[in-house]
Design an enzyme around this catalytic site. Structure first.
Site, PDB file in Angstrom:
ATOM      1  N   ASN A   7       0.853  -1.199   0.000  1.00  0.00           N
ATOM      2  CA  ASN A   7       0.000   0.000   0.000  1.00  0.00           C
ATOM      3  C   ASN A   7       0.881   1.239   0.000  1.00  0.00           C
ATOM      4  OD1 ASN A   7      -2.416   1.629   0.432  1.00  0.00           O
ATOM      5  ND2 ASN A   7      -1.733   1.851   2.561  1.00  0.00           N
ATOM      6  N   HIS A  36       0.964   5.123   1.457  1.00  0.00           N
ATOM      7  CA  HIS A  36       0.303   5.961   2.455  1.00  0.00           C
ATOM      8  C   HIS A  36       0.899   7.367   2.406  1.00  0.00           C
ATOM      9  CE1 HIS A  36      -2.001   6.708   6.089  1.00  0.00           C
ATOM     10  NE2 HIS A  36      -0.957   7.376   6.539  1.00  0.00           N
ATOM     11  N   ASP A  89      -2.303   0.105   8.302  1.00  0.00           N
ATOM     12  CA  ASP A  89      -1.052   0.873   8.112  1.00  0.00           C
ATOM     13  C   ASP A  89       0.083   0.397   9.025  1.00  0.00           C
ATOM     14  OD1 ASP A  89      -2.280   2.505   6.170  1.00  0.00           O
ATOM     15  OD2 ASP A  89      -3.007   3.900   7.686  1.00  0.00           O
TER      16      ASP A  89
HETATM   17  C1  GRF Z   1      -2.448   8.873  -2.501  1.00  0.00           C
HETATM   18  O1  GRF Z   1      -2.022  10.046  -1.886  1.00  0.00           O
HETATM   19  C2  GRF Z   1      -2.161   7.668  -1.632  1.00  0.00           C
HETATM   20  O2  GRF Z   1      -1.114   7.848  -0.751  1.00  0.00           O
HETATM   21  C3  GRF Z   1      -3.421   7.514  -0.833  1.00  0.00           C
HETATM   22  O3  GRF Z   1      -4.462   7.931  -1.688  1.00  0.00           O
HETATM   23  C4  GRF Z   1      -3.956   8.825  -2.664  1.00  0.00           C
HETATM   24  C5  GRF Z   1      -4.391   8.286  -3.988  1.00  0.00           C
HETATM   25  O4  GRF Z   1      -4.223   9.171  -5.044  1.00  0.00           O
HETATM   26  N1  GRF Z   1      -3.517   6.173  -0.320  1.00  0.00           N
HETATM   27  P1  GRF Z   1      -4.470   8.698  -6.532  1.00  0.00           P
HETATM   28  O5  GRF Z   1      -5.858   8.107  -6.629  1.00  0.00           O
HETATM   29  O6  GRF Z   1      -3.411   7.692  -6.873  1.00  0.00           O
HETATM   30  O7  GRF Z   1      -4.351   9.946  -7.348  1.00  0.00           O
END
Ligand code: GRF
Length: 188
Positions: A101, A103, A144
């Protein structure tokens, strides 16, 4: 060739970055076999535009079991790229070490339930942090909490807002996500 399944809930700019890196060869030896969303979102359109198979599984308690039913058997890695549902314990355990993932903060700080999108950036600013960044980590049943694969930070400036933070974090994400995928799949 390694097979990646990407899970999305939103705009999908990280998904787009992964697609572009596969097409340019920055991510090697991999292809996206399926993109799954838990709601209608632009990420699905991005995938379709590149001829990638998509599937919508509505969010809810059955999401994880439905996902395991449709997951291609040869899946090497499940990538959560802006995915907002929580995968259940059973799913996380049966794909241990195969789910990652991204974050938008420097874990282990500012993670856990409710810490997504602007909530993360608001909390970081409220805490008066001197830096923020992004983290790619393994997914376990603790939200997380899985082992960190890659992390990159940058200093927070005086006039920083949740919006400017989000923009800067996206740039960091575009840098570390492909690297983390290569690390996990190809060991470099
Ligand atoms: C990113 O900032 C990621 O860290 C979080 O959600 C956001 C997703 O952005 N989990 P995108 O959909 O890839 O533009």
């Amino acid at each position: 060739m390694k097979n990646i399944v990407v899970l999305v809930s939103g705009g999908g700019t990280n998904l787009q970055r992964i697609i572009d890196c596969i097409e340019s060869g920055e991510i090697t030896n991999a292809q996206i076999s399926l993109v799954v969303a838990d709601r209608e979102c632009f990420g699905l359109e991005r995938a379709a535009k590149h001829g990638i198979k998509t599937q919508l599984i509505p969010r809810g308690t059955l999401f994880s079991s439905k996902l395991s039913q449709i997951l291609p058997e040869n899946t090497d890695l499940i990538v959560l790229a802006g995915f907002l549902s929580i995968l259940n314990k059973e799913f996380c355990e049966s794909f241990k070490g195969k789910i990652i993932n991204i974050h938008p903060a420097l874990l282990p700080k500012f993670g856990g339930k409710g810490m997504w999108g602007h909530h993360v950036h608001d909390a970081v600013l409220e805490a008066g942090e001197k830096e923020s960044g992004a983290t790619v980590h393994y997914v376990t049943s603790g939200i997380d909490e899985g082992e960190i694969i890659l992390q990159k930070s940058f200093p927070i400036t005086e006039n920083e807002t949740a919006e400017t933070l989000a923009q800067k974090i996206h740039q960091v994400e575009f840098e570390i996500f492909p690297k983390a995928i290569n690390l996990v799949l190809n060991n470099y």
